[in-house]
Design a protein around this motif. Sequence first.
Motif, mmCIF file in Angstrom:
data_model
loop_
_atom_site.group_PDB
_atom_site.id
_atom_site.type_symbol
_atom_site.label_atom_id
_atom_site.label_comp_id
_atom_site.label_asym_id
_atom_site.label_seq_id
_atom_site.Cartn_x
_atom_site.Cartn_y
_atom_site.Cartn_z
ATOM 1 N N TRP A 60 -27.742 4.131 -37.477
ATOM 2 C CA TRP A 60 -27.298 4.882 -36.298
ATOM 3 C C TRP A 60 -28.333 5.935 -35.899
ATOM 4 O O TRP A 60 -28.046 6.844 -35.122
ATOM 5 C CB TRP A 60 -25.933 5.531 -36.592
ATOM 6 C CG TRP A 60 -25.039 4.587 -37.312
ATOM 7 C CD1 TRP A 60 -24.573 4.688 -38.595
ATOM 8 C CD2 TRP A 60 -24.527 3.328 -36.815
ATOM 9 N NE1 TRP A 60 -23.823 3.602 -38.920
ATOM 10 C CE2 TRP A 60 -23.767 2.744 -37.856
ATOM 11 C CE3 TRP A 60 -24.632 2.656 -35.594
ATOM 12 C CZ2 TRP A 60 -23.129 1.522 -37.710
ATOM 13 C CZ3 TRP A 60 -23.999 1.431 -35.455
ATOM 14 C CH2 TRP A 60 -23.252 0.874 -36.498
ATOM 15 N N SER A 152 -22.075 4.474 -34.200
ATOM 16 C CA SER A 152 -21.232 3.296 -34.174
ATOM 17 C C SER A 152 -20.224 3.391 -33.030
ATOM 18 O O SER A 152 -19.637 4.458 -32.787
ATOM 19 C CB SER A 152 -20.476 3.166 -35.500
ATOM 20 O OG SER A 152 -19.452 2.208 -35.406
ATOM 21 N N GLN A 153 -19.992 2.286 -32.342
ATOM 22 C CA GLN A 153 -18.993 2.269 -31.283
ATOM 23 C C GLN A 153 -17.590 2.511 -31.828
ATOM 24 O O GLN A 153 -16.676 2.821 -31.063
ATOM 25 C CB GLN A 153 -19.050 0.940 -30.532
ATOM 26 C CG GLN A 153 -20.326 0.747 -29.727
ATOM 27 C CD GLN A 153 -20.314 -0.521 -28.899
ATOM 28 O OE1 GLN A 153 -19.392 -1.343 -28.995
ATOM 29 N NE2 GLN A 153 -21.324 -0.703 -28.071
ATOM 30 N N HIS A 190 -28.942 -1.809 -31.083
ATOM 31 C CA HIS A 190 -28.113 -1.503 -29.921
ATOM 32 C C HIS A 190 -28.729 -0.408 -29.045
ATOM 33 O O HIS A 190 -28.241 -0.150 -27.946
ATOM 34 C CB HIS A 190 -26.704 -1.085 -30.361
ATOM 35 C CG HIS A 190 -26.657 0.159 -31.187
ATOM 36 N ND1 HIS A 190 -27.190 0.231 -32.466
ATOM 37 C CD2 HIS A 190 -26.143 1.395 -30.939
ATOM 38 C CE1 HIS A 190 -27.004 1.433 -32.955
ATOM 39 N NE2 HIS A 190 -26.369 2.166 -32.043
#
Length: 202
Positions: A60, A152-153, A190
């Motif tokens: 992350w 993190s989503q 991401h």
Amino acid sequence: MLTDGFHDIPSGKVAMVVTYLEMRTPHLRGAQLPDGLTFEEMSPNVASYRKLYRRVGDDWLWYGRNLLPDADLVTILDDPGTRYFTFMKDGVPEALLELDFRQEGECELAYFGLTSNLIGTGAGAYLMDRAVEHAFAAPITRLHVHTCTIDSQQALPFYRRSGFTPIMQKIEVAEDPRIYHGYDRALAPHVPIIEPKGDPKA
């Protein structure tokens, strides 16, 4: 003050929306400790802290503590107003919970995360229950935390399910640690890498 519309982010940077949340009264989810784990308080030194911080946070792009000089990190680690907890599994720490009581009447959930070995096991809910218990065992009026869009989503929904209320948002722009600070460029797929123009070390 940001105006409505689009704003260019300099190349070589990462941009994130940071959401600040707080809890004014303790909320426990009643989660059970997964098999094979023990919840323990720890007293990390610089080396052990940095190793665990990277294992939990690299995916992350956690970078803040890695940019601190050792002496500054020691000051935080040795401060009686900070406490550290983890899950031990087979003798190895697999989580980082850092509670910061240095602001009178408050506790910041400074760092909270699991290694990839524990994600999806239910360990996070148990860890949060222990965070809330230890925080409100002190004379505080609020527990607060922030998360951002490169995390993190699952983080923001998790905090809300755990009883936190969003109170504010900010935009943060920072150097991409994969470009400027030696992080593996395969981390955090991401988050796109926008190559800087010219030599990033110049």
